[in-house]
Design a protein around this motif. Structure first.
Motif, short mmCIF file in Angstrom:
data_model
loop_
_atom_site.label_atom_id
_atom_site.label_comp_id
_atom_site.label_asym_id
_atom_site.label_seq_id
_atom_site.Cartn_x
_atom_site.Cartn_y
_atom_site.Cartn_z
N LEU A 80 102.50 62.64 1.06
CA LEU A 80 101.16 62.37 0.54
C LEU A 80 100.67 61.00 0.99
N TRP A 81 101.59 60.04 1.08
CA TRP A 81 101.21 58.70 1.52
C TRP A 81 100.72 58.70 2.96
N VAL A 82 101.25 59.62 3.79
CA VAL A 82 100.82 59.71 5.19
C VAL A 82 99.36 60.17 5.24
N VAL A 83 99.01 61.14 4.40
CA VAL A 83 97.63 61.63 4.35
C VAL A 83 96.69 60.49 3.94
N LEU A 84 97.08 59.73 2.91
CA LEU A 84 96.25 58.62 2.45
C LEU A 84 96.12 57.55 3.53
N ALA A 85 97.25 57.18 4.15
CA ALA A 85 97.21 56.14 5.18
C ALA A 85 96.36 56.58 6.37
N ALA A 86 96.52 57.85 6.78
CA ALA A 86 95.74 58.36 7.90
C ALA A 86 94.25 58.33 7.59
N ASN A 87 93.90 58.63 6.34
CA ASN A 87 92.48 58.63 5.98
C ASN A 87 91.91 57.22 5.94
N LEU A 88 92.68 56.27 5.46
CA LEU A 88 92.22 54.88 5.46
C LEU A 88 92.04 54.36 6.89
N MET A 89 92.98 54.72 7.77
CA MET A 89 92.82 54.35 9.17
C MET A 89 91.58 54.99 9.76
N ALA A 90 91.33 56.25 9.38
CA ALA A 90 90.17 56.96 9.90
C ALA A 90 88.88 56.27 9.49
N MET A 91 88.81 55.78 8.26
CA MET A 91 87.61 55.08 7.80
C MET A 91 87.32 53.85 8.65
N LEU A 92 88.34 53.07 8.92
CA LEU A 92 88.16 51.87 9.74
C LEU A 92 87.74 52.24 11.15
N ILE A 93 88.44 53.20 11.74
CA ILE A 93 88.18 53.58 13.12
C ILE A 93 86.79 54.16 13.29
N GLN A 94 86.40 55.06 12.38
CA GLN A 94 85.08 55.68 12.51
C GLN A 94 83.96 54.66 12.27
N TYR A 95 84.20 53.71 11.39
CA TYR A 95 83.18 52.68 11.18
C TYR A 95 83.01 51.84 12.44
N LEU A 96 84.12 51.49 13.10
CA LEU A 96 84.03 50.71 14.34
C LEU A 96 83.26 51.48 15.40
N SER A 97 83.50 52.77 15.50
CA SER A 97 82.78 53.58 16.48
C SER A 97 81.29 53.62 16.15
N ALA A 98 80.97 53.83 14.86
CA ALA A 98 79.57 53.84 14.44
C ALA A 98 78.91 52.49 14.72
N LYS A 99 79.63 51.41 14.43
CA LYS A 99 79.09 50.07 14.65
C LYS A 99 78.82 49.82 16.12
N LEU A 100 79.69 50.32 16.98
CA LEU A 100 79.50 50.14 18.42
C LEU A 100 78.19 50.78 18.87
N GLY A 101 77.92 52.00 18.38
CA GLY A 101 76.68 52.67 18.75
C GLY A 101 75.45 51.95 18.23
N ILE A 102 75.52 51.46 16.99
CA ILE A 102 74.37 50.77 16.39
C ILE A 102 74.10 49.43 17.08
N ALA A 103 75.16 48.68 17.39
CA ALA A 103 75.00 47.34 17.95
C ALA A 103 74.60 47.35 19.42
N THR A 104 74.99 48.37 20.17
CA THR A 104 74.78 48.37 21.62
C THR A 104 73.83 49.44 22.12
N ASP A 105 73.50 50.42 21.27
CA ASP A 105 72.73 51.59 21.72
C ASP A 105 73.43 52.29 22.88
N ARG A 106 74.72 52.25 22.87
CA ARG A 106 75.56 52.95 23.84
C ARG A 106 76.68 53.67 23.10
N SER A 107 77.12 54.78 23.66
CA SER A 107 78.31 55.44 23.12
C SER A 107 79.55 54.79 23.72
N LEU A 108 80.70 55.03 23.10
CA LEU A 108 81.95 54.48 23.62
C LEU A 108 82.21 54.95 25.05
#
Length: 442
Positions: A80-108
């Motif tokens: 269960l801890w793996v599921v939680l850890a993976a989801n917390l990592m996903a939140m950080l990673i997806q936010y960084l991807s979203a931020k990249l698009g907003i800040a640069t108007d470019r996709s990764l």
């Protein structure tokens, strides 16, 4: 000629588009964000939600069903801890991807093409396409299983029907992003509601669930499933996709407006990924409660899980499971195809008809169905393959969002960069240890 060579350096640094830069100053006309906020805080917030919900459907795709069900049956609440850890990592990673698009108007993928050597870009494209095909295996097989469990449709025809449904959902995206977002969000709601019902009906142990949040493994088998869970949760193709979904979604005239949009996007990520994480934890906890017994600990197919749900809990629970599986498979398949379009257009600047891409990426899954292979085993294997693509998406994401000449004032804070690199290192280390274990025991 590369796009970066004709783009003003000041525009790249601040993330403003050429249109923004040439807009007449102090024109008096309200900007897009100002018009949105004028509708009221609640309506503005609801209007801004969406991109993370598109990404989050990939975090509850049929691969999650397979890995979570197997993990709960074999090891109870241990992972269960793996599921939680993976989801917390996903939140950080997806936010960084979203931020990249907003800040640069470019996709990764677009930024990789602009700023990395051509050989690196093409290699990145090839591996991203392999990840897309691995994703489609999980999604198609899951949706086909859902149709089979609900209506008795044979697996091969069920896979073809899944392709037709995916085309229909993708048709919404061609008419505008909002209809596509609402359709996918509705399907995510079905998945969440299904497992909320299962959890309330079955009542997993609260005490054992809390113990399962303490990190630990139990042999190579649990490590294999842990890597599969991470591969099923942190998805490479939506790391690329999220930046495409947020770029230019709300035109911003300056960095202050981008900060406001980023605040909305953080909320979007927290809500969408939070719901996906709760659904995943519910899956594993339900499997642990019902199937972690001497008789069922070897459970290794989704069909068996569906059958045992019916025997142990009743037909309603089995029906909710099958409906959630079908909703998950059809929606995530559509999102996967969209991500494939973004990957090809971004990395090598080539676009192909969506029908051709749909046919190409679904072909391995159709081959698995035609060969009569164990769908659940193929699902778990596909998720392990996906986990090997995560570092290849993460490295350029973290590198680019840490560069001030790319992000301007929206560059990562030092702590954010450290956390993101930690995620990449942990995932890479788990994969390396898994390879070692496989060779050591073979």
């Amino acid at each position: 000629m590369r796009e970066a060579s004709v783009r003003p350096a000041s525009v790249v640094a601040t993330g403003a588009t050429a249109t923004d830069a040439s807009a007449p100053p102090n024109s008096g006309a309200p900007g897009a964000l100002e018009q949105l906020l004028a509708k009221g805080r609640l309506r503005a917030t609801l209007s801004m939600l969406g991109p993370a919900f598109i990404a989050s459907i990939a975090y509850v795709d049929p691969g999650n069903f397979a890995t979570n069900m197997q993990g709960g049956a074999a090891y109870g609440y241990l992972l269960l801890w793996v599921v939680l850890a993976a989801n917390l990592m996903a939140m950080l990673i997806q936010y960084l991807s979203a931020k990249l698009g907003i800040a640069t108007d470019r996709s990764l993928p677009e930024l990789v093409r602009e700023r990395y050597p051509r050989a690196v870009t093409r290699a990145m494209w090839v591996q991203a396409e392999v990840m897309a095909m691995s994703t489609d295996i999980a999604e198609f097989l899951g949706a086909a299983l859902g149709l089979n469990l609900l209506f008795g449709v044979p697996m091969l025809p069920a896979g073809l029907i899944t392709g037709v449904i995916a085309f229909a959902i993708l048709g919404l995206q061609m008419r505008g992003h909002r209809g596509f977002e609402l359709a996918v969000t509705a399907l995510l709601g079905i998945v969440f509601a299904g497992f909320l019902f299962e959890t309330l009906r079955i009542g997993p142990s609260v005490h054992e669930s809390l113990r399962g949040l303490l990190p630990g493994f139990n042999g190579a088998g649990s490590l294999y499933l842990a890597v599969g869970i991470i591969g099923a949760t942190v998805m490479p193709h939506v790391i690329y996709l999220h930046s495409e979904l947020t770029k230019g979604r709300v035109p911003c005239s300056d960095d202050a407006e981008r900060r406001q949009v980023l605040r909305f996007e953080r909320l979007d990520v927290i809500i969408a990924l939070g719901l996906a994480g709760l659904a995943n934890m519910a899956m594993l906890a339900v499997a642990a409660k019902l199937f972690h017994t001497p008789a069922l600990s070897g459970l290794n197919t989704i069909q068996q899980a569906h059958q045992e749900l019916g025997h142990l809990v009743g037909g309603t629970a089995a029906l909710a499971f099958a409906v959630a599986l079908l909703a998950s498979g059809t929606s995530s398949s559509s999102v996967g195809t969209y991500a494939g379009q973004v990957v090809m257009a971004g990395f090598i600047n080539i676009r192909i008809p969506v029908s051709l891409r749909r046919a190409l990426t679904m072909s391995p899954a159709i081959a698995v169905l035609a060969a009569g292979l164990n769908p659940t085993s193929a699902l778990v294997l596909s998720q392990v393959v996906l986990s090997f693509g995560i570092p290849l998406a993460l490295v350029p994401l973290v590198t680019l969002t840490s560069r001030r000449d790319v992000m301007g004032v929206h560059v990562n804070h030092r702590l954010t960069t450290v956390l993101a690199w930690t995620c990449a290192i942990v995932i890479t280390a788990l994969n390396g240890f898994l390879i070692y274990q496989q060779f050591a025991t073979s």
